[in-house]
Write a protein that holds these residues in place. Structure first.
Motif, PDB file in Angstrom:
ATOM      1  N   MET A   1       0.837  -1.177   0.000  1.00 30.07           N
ATOM      2  CA  MET A   1       0.000   0.000   0.000  1.00 30.07           C
ATOM      3  C   MET A   1       0.883   1.241   0.000  1.00 30.07           C
ATOM      4  SD  MET A   1      -3.417   0.135   2.363  1.00 30.07           S
ATOM      5  CE  MET A   1      -2.906  -0.954   3.638  1.00 30.07           C
ATOM      6  N   SER A   2       0.554   2.197  -0.817  1.00 32.26           N
ATOM      7  CA  SER A   2       1.348   3.415  -0.872  1.00 32.26           C
ATOM      8  C   SER A   2       0.960   4.344   0.283  1.00 32.26           C
ATOM      9  CB  SER A   2       1.130   4.122  -2.205  1.00 32.26           C
ATOM     10  OG  SER A   2      -0.156   4.712  -2.242  1.00 32.26           O
ATOM     11  N   GLY A   3       1.804   5.328   0.516  1.00 31.80           N
ATOM     12  CA  GLY A   3       1.570   6.270   1.602  1.00 31.80           C
ATOM     13  C   GLY A   3       0.296   7.078   1.421  1.00 31.80           C
ATOM     14  N   TRP A   4       0.049   7.523   0.190  1.00 34.24           N
ATOM     15  CA  TRP A   4      -1.156   8.312  -0.064  1.00 34.24           C
ATOM     16  C   TRP A   4      -2.424   7.504   0.159  1.00 34.24           C
ATOM     17  CZ3 TRP A   4      -0.965  13.185   0.235  1.00 34.24           C
ATOM     18  CH2 TRP A   4       0.144  13.901  -0.214  1.00 34.24           C
ATOM     19  N   PHE A   5      -2.386   6.246  -0.218  1.00 34.96           N
ATOM     20  CA  PHE A   5      -3.556   5.384  -0.037  1.00 34.96           C
ATOM     21  C   PHE A   5      -3.865   5.206   1.451  1.00 34.96           C
ATOM     22  CE2 PHE A   5      -5.612   1.121  -0.003  1.00 34.96           C
ATOM     23  CZ  PHE A   5      -6.734   1.472  -0.720  1.00 34.96           C
ATOM     24  N   ILE A  54      -3.122   6.766   9.299  1.00 36.19           N
ATOM     25  CA  ILE A  54      -2.490   8.045   8.977  1.00 36.19           C
ATOM     26  C   ILE A  54      -1.037   8.030   9.425  1.00 36.19           C
ATOM     27  CG2 ILE A  54      -2.459  10.498   9.591  1.00 36.19           C
ATOM     28  CD1 ILE A  54      -5.515  10.418   9.430  1.00 36.19           C
ATOM     29  N   TRP A  55      -0.763   7.509  10.602  1.00 32.87           N
ATOM     30  CA  TRP A  55       0.606   7.431  11.100  1.00 32.87           C
ATOM     31  C   TRP A  55       1.470   6.582  10.165  1.00 32.87           C
ATOM     32  CZ3 TRP A  55       3.336   3.283  13.529  1.00 32.87           C
ATOM     33  CH2 TRP A  55       4.541   3.660  14.106  1.00 32.87           C
ATOM     34  N   LEU A  56       0.944   5.436   9.748  1.00 34.39           N
ATOM     35  CA  LEU A  56       1.686   4.576   8.821  1.00 34.39           C
ATOM     36  C   LEU A  56       1.887   5.251   7.459  1.00 34.39           C
ATOM     37  CD1 LEU A  56       0.065   1.115   9.591  1.00 34.39           C
ATOM     38  CD2 LEU A  56       2.393   1.834  10.135  1.00 34.39           C
ATOM     39  N   GLY A  57       0.876   5.979   7.011  1.00 28.30           N
ATOM     40  CA  GLY A  57       0.988   6.676   5.734  1.00 28.30           C
ATOM     41  C   GLY A  57       2.034   7.774   5.771  1.00 28.30           C
ATOM     42  N   VAL A  58       2.092   8.506   6.882  1.00 24.28           N
ATOM     43  CA  VAL A  58       3.095   9.559   7.023  1.00 24.28           C
ATOM     44  C   VAL A  58       4.490   8.945   7.055  1.00 24.28           C
ATOM     45  CG1 VAL A  58       3.992  11.306   8.614  1.00 24.28           C
ATOM     46  CG2 VAL A  58       1.555  11.232   8.086  1.00 24.28           C
ATOM     47  N   ARG A  59       4.641   7.847   7.770  1.00 26.41           N
ATOM     48  CA  ARG A  59       5.942   7.174   7.815  1.00 26.41           C
ATOM     49  C   ARG A  59       6.369   6.679   6.435  1.00 26.41           C
ATOM     50  NH1 ARG A  59       6.709   2.606  11.788  1.00 26.41           N
ATOM     51  NH2 ARG A  59       8.759   2.758  10.860  1.00 26.41           N
TER      52      ARG A  59
END
Length: 64
Positions: A1-5, A54-59
């Motif tokens: 999964m990409s960060g934006w997703f 959101i935390w995982l996406g930001v990372r």
């Protein structure tokens, strides 16, 4: 999964979870979830899932 997703899913989960929570607590009327503690609990859990996504996406975005 990409960060934006992950960020998009997290934001969506937080919005829906917050709505379910306030409906379950009885602040928003006209729904099946109004004054239902189960709806409030599921909504709060969904908000936490949203925060984690959101935390995982930001990372994931920060590693690039």
């Amino acid at each position: 999964m990409s960060g934006w997703f992950r960020l998009t899913l997290g934001l969506l989960a937080m919005i829906v979870g917050a709505l379910w929570t306030v409906q379950g607590l009885g602040y928003v009327e006209g729904s099946v979830l109004t004054d239902q503690r189960l709806g409030a609990a599921i909504g709060a859990g969904l908000v936490l899932v949203g925060v984690a996504l959101i935390w995982l996406g930001v990372r994931a975005r920060g590693r690039r």
